[in-house]
Motif scaffolding. Structure first.
Motif, PDB file in Angstrom:
ATOM      1  N   PRO A  98       9.108  13.715  30.450  1.00  0.00           N
ATOM      2  CA  PRO A  98       9.109  13.633  28.978  1.00  0.00           C
ATOM      3  C   PRO A  98       9.917  12.452  28.432  1.00  0.00           C
ATOM      4  CG  PRO A  98       9.387  15.906  29.671  1.00  0.00           C
ATOM      5  CD  PRO A  98       9.484  15.057  30.914  1.00  0.00           C
ATOM      6  N   ILE A  99      10.937  12.016  29.162  1.00  0.00           N
ATOM      7  CA  ILE A  99      11.700  10.832  28.730  1.00  0.00           C
ATOM      8  C   ILE A  99      10.789   9.609  28.810  1.00  0.00           C
ATOM      9  CG2 ILE A  99      13.692   9.354  29.172  1.00  0.00           C
ATOM     10  CD1 ILE A  99      15.068  11.812  30.482  1.00  0.00           C
ATOM     11  N   THR A 109      18.105   9.221  39.631  1.00  0.00           N
ATOM     12  CA  THR A 109      18.406  10.342  40.520  1.00  0.00           C
ATOM     13  C   THR A 109      17.572  11.530  40.047  1.00  0.00           C
ATOM     14  OG1 THR A 109      20.193  11.269  39.171  1.00  0.00           O
ATOM     15  CG2 THR A 109      20.800   9.531  40.743  1.00  0.00           C
ATOM     16  N   ASN A 110      17.788  12.674  40.631  1.00  0.00           N
ATOM     17  CA  ASN A 110      17.054  13.874  40.210  1.00  0.00           C
ATOM     18  C   ASN A 110      17.411  14.316  38.798  1.00  0.00           C
ATOM     19  OD1 ASN A 110      15.694  14.054  42.621  1.00  0.00           O
ATOM     20  ND2 ASN A 110      17.083  15.560  43.507  1.00  0.00           N
ATOM     21  N   THR A 111      18.560  13.886  38.296  1.00  0.00           N
ATOM     22  CA  THR A 111      19.004  14.329  36.970  1.00  0.00           C
ATOM     23  C   THR A 111      19.267  13.190  35.991  1.00  0.00           C
ATOM     24  OG1 THR A 111      21.305  14.350  37.731  1.00  0.00           O
ATOM     25  CG2 THR A 111      20.062  16.418  37.906  1.00  0.00           C
ATOM     26  N   ARG A 112      19.138  11.958  36.436  1.00  0.00           N
ATOM     27  CA  ARG A 112      19.473  10.810  35.569  1.00  0.00           C
ATOM     28  C   ARG A 112      18.315   9.831  35.521  1.00  0.00           C
ATOM     29  NH1 ARG A 112      24.520   6.652  36.330  1.00  0.00           N
ATOM     30  NH2 ARG A 112      23.339   4.890  35.589  1.00  0.00           N
ATOM     31  N   PHE A 113      17.923   9.484  34.312  1.00  0.00           N
ATOM     32  CA  PHE A 113      16.862   8.525  34.035  1.00  0.00           C
ATOM     33  C   PHE A 113      17.536   7.226  33.613  1.00  0.00           C
ATOM     34  CE2 PHE A 113      13.617   6.405  31.595  1.00  0.00           C
ATOM     35  CZ  PHE A 113      12.407   6.845  32.122  1.00  0.00           C
ATOM     36  N   GLU A 114      16.967   6.073  33.990  1.00  0.00           N
ATOM     37  CA  GLU A 114      17.543   4.799  33.572  1.00  0.00           C
ATOM     38  C   GLU A 114      16.507   3.900  32.930  1.00  0.00           C
ATOM     39  OE1 GLU A 114      21.363   4.015  36.458  1.00  0.00           O
ATOM     40  OE2 GLU A 114      19.619   2.721  36.690  1.00  0.00           O
ATOM     41  N   MET A 124      18.808  -7.007  38.715  1.00  0.00           N
ATOM     42  CA  MET A 124      17.421  -6.935  38.249  1.00  0.00           C
ATOM     43  C   MET A 124      17.339  -6.893  36.722  1.00  0.00           C
ATOM     44  SD  MET A 124      15.086  -6.710  40.770  1.00  0.00           S
ATOM     45  CE  MET A 124      13.764  -5.700  40.172  1.00  0.00           C
ATOM     46  N   CYS A 125      18.358  -6.321  36.083  1.00  0.00           N
ATOM     47  CA  CYS A 125      18.402  -6.209  34.621  1.00  0.00           C
ATOM     48  C   CYS A 125      19.797  -6.582  34.132  1.00  0.00           C
ATOM     49  CB  CYS A 125      18.082  -4.781  34.190  1.00  0.00           C
ATOM     50  SG  CYS A 125      16.398  -4.293  34.578  1.00  0.00           S
ATOM     51  N   ASN A 126      19.866  -7.033  32.880  1.00  0.00           N
ATOM     52  CA  ASN A 126      21.148  -7.385  32.285  1.00  0.00           C
ATOM     53  C   ASN A 126      21.941  -6.148  31.865  1.00  0.00           C
ATOM     54  OD1 ASN A 126      19.031  -9.421  31.728  1.00  0.00           O
ATOM     55  ND2 ASN A 126      20.742 -10.648  31.036  1.00  0.00           N
ATOM     56  N   TYR A 127      21.207  -5.090  31.454  1.00  0.00           N
ATOM     57  CA  TYR A 127      21.837  -3.876  30.954  1.00  0.00           C
ATOM     58  C   TYR A 127      21.114  -2.651  31.510  1.00  0.00           C
ATOM     59  CZ  TYR A 127      23.634  -7.034  27.313  1.00  0.00           C
ATOM     60  OH  TYR A 127      24.235  -8.063  26.631  1.00  0.00           O
ATOM     61  N   ILE A 128      21.861  -1.548  31.600  1.00  0.00           N
ATOM     62  CA  ILE A 128      21.302  -0.252  31.984  1.00  0.00           C
ATOM     63  C   ILE A 128      21.720   0.765  30.927  1.00  0.00           C
ATOM     64  CG2 ILE A 128      21.410   1.662  33.656  1.00  0.00           C
ATOM     65  CD1 ILE A 128      19.946  -0.669  34.842  1.00  0.00           C
ATOM     66  N   VAL A 129      20.778   1.609  30.553  1.00  0.00           N
ATOM     67  CA  VAL A 129      21.065   2.732  29.670  1.00  0.00           C
ATOM     68  C   VAL A 129      20.645   3.993  30.426  1.00  0.00           C
ATOM     69  CG1 VAL A 129      20.600   3.832  27.445  1.00  0.00           C
ATOM     70  CG2 VAL A 129      20.598   1.327  27.617  1.00  0.00           C
ATOM     71  N   ALA A 130      21.589   4.909  30.604  1.00  0.00           N
ATOM     72  CA  ALA A 130      21.303   6.172  31.297  1.00  0.00           C
ATOM     73  C   ALA A 130      20.910   7.229  30.270  1.00  0.00           C
ATOM     74  CB  ALA A 130      22.528   6.629  32.074  1.00  0.00           C
ATOM     75  N   LEU A 131      19.892   8.008  30.630  1.00  0.00           N
ATOM     76  CA  LEU A 131      19.422   9.092  29.763  1.00  0.00           C
ATOM     77  C   LEU A 131      19.326  10.377  30.572  1.00  0.00           C
ATOM     78  CD1 LEU A 131      16.381   7.182  28.214  1.00  0.00           C
ATOM     79  CD2 LEU A 131      18.600   7.483  27.159  1.00  0.00           C
ATOM     80  N   ASN A 132      19.537  11.493  29.887  1.00  0.00           N
ATOM     81  CA  ASN A 132      19.382  12.796  30.525  1.00  0.00           C
ATOM     82  C   ASN A 132      18.343  13.659  29.830  1.00  0.00           C
ATOM     83  OD1 ASN A 132      21.466  12.529  32.564  1.00  0.00           O
ATOM     84  ND2 ASN A 132      22.888  12.521  30.853  1.00  0.00           N
ATOM     85  N   ASP A 133      17.897  13.210  28.643  1.00  0.00           N
ATOM     86  CA  ASP A 133      16.992  14.029  27.850  1.00  0.00           C
ATOM     87  C   ASP A 133      16.159  13.125  26.942  1.00  0.00           C
ATOM     88  OD1 ASP A 133      16.349  15.727  25.305  1.00  0.00           O
ATOM     89  OD2 ASP A 133      16.993  17.198  26.822  1.00  0.00           O
ATOM     90  N   ALA A 134      14.941  13.542  26.657  1.00  0.00           N
ATOM     91  CA  ALA A 134      14.057  12.768  25.773  1.00  0.00           C
ATOM     92  C   ALA A 134      14.650  12.625  24.373  1.00  0.00           C
ATOM     93  CB  ALA A 134      12.680  13.415  25.706  1.00  0.00           C
ATOM     94  N   LYS A 135      15.522  13.513  23.977  1.00  0.00           N
ATOM     95  CA  LYS A 135      16.160  13.429  22.650  1.00  0.00           C
ATOM     96  C   LYS A 135      17.049  12.198  22.526  1.00  0.00           C
ATOM     97  CE  LYS A 135      16.188  18.422  22.164  1.00  0.00           C
ATOM     98  NZ  LYS A 135      16.994  19.614  22.407  1.00  0.00           N
TER      99      LYS A 135
END
Length: 189
Positions: free
Chosen positions: A94-95, A133-138, A160-171
């Motif tokens: 869903p993310i 990971t199984n619980t973290r989206f980037e 590979m990228c200049n920045y990373i943003v970690a997400l745990n939920d589509a919200k």
């Protein structure tokens, strides 16, 4: 052939010129070395042929057929996404869907499926999205001079990228994140 495929082919052509060997000959060198691990082969190519890290890394991926493009070759986007978002990672799809709903509105770009993520490109890659990971989206972003934020983690030069943003939920797909992705999109144009 996608822009990314053309760039990799140019890189491979240059590697063959630098080494004076065909890809088949370089694959034979790898096989004869007895080395099987990616890092060991990469280091061997760097030492033996004076290749840079990026060239040696790409060469090993091609020789081992371990690059994301090879892993996704011949598969539909849905099939690739089904493989990425399987098992414990299925809850992160869903993310992906929420992100793409916004990114699709930006304009034309290319979606290049990889083994564990999706690369988004214009003239160059502007974002990478997928489960880390199984619980973290980037969300990996190739953008310059984004305003500092605790969510936005700057990466070391050469990443590979200049920045990373970690997400745990589509919200967490909010206006701030979409603006960062849009900035990366516009810079890749």
């Amino acid at each position: 052939m996608s822009t990314l495929d053309k760039a990799i082919q140019t890189q491979l052509d240059n590697i063959q010129k630098k080494t004076g060997k065909s890809l088949a000959e370089l694959a034979a060198v790898a096989q004869k070395s007895g080395l099987t691990k990616h890092g060991e082969l990469r280091d061997m190519f760097k030492e033996k042929f004076a290749l840079g890290h990026g060239d040696a890394n790409t060469l090993v991926h091609v020789v081992l057929k371990s690059d994301g493009t090879s892993a996704a070759e011949g598969k539909s986007m849905d099939a690739v996404l089904d493989e990425i978002y399987t098992g414990a990672k299925a809850a992160q799809r869903p993310i992906h869907v929420a992100l793409m709903k916004h990114i699709d509105k930006f304009g034309e770009f290319e979606v290049v499926p990889k083994k564990g993520y999706v690369s988004l490109r214009r003239k160059k890659q502007f974002a990478m999205i997928g489960p880390k990971t199984n619980t973290r989206f980037e969300v990996g972003l190739n953008a310059k001079d984004l305003k500092k934020s605790p969510r936005l983690v700057e990466q070391p030069k050469g990443s590979m990228c200049n920045y990373i943003v970690a997400l745990n939920d589509a919200k967490e797909v909010d206006a701030e994140l979409v603006a960062w992705i849009k900035s990366a999109y516009e810079g890749a144009g």
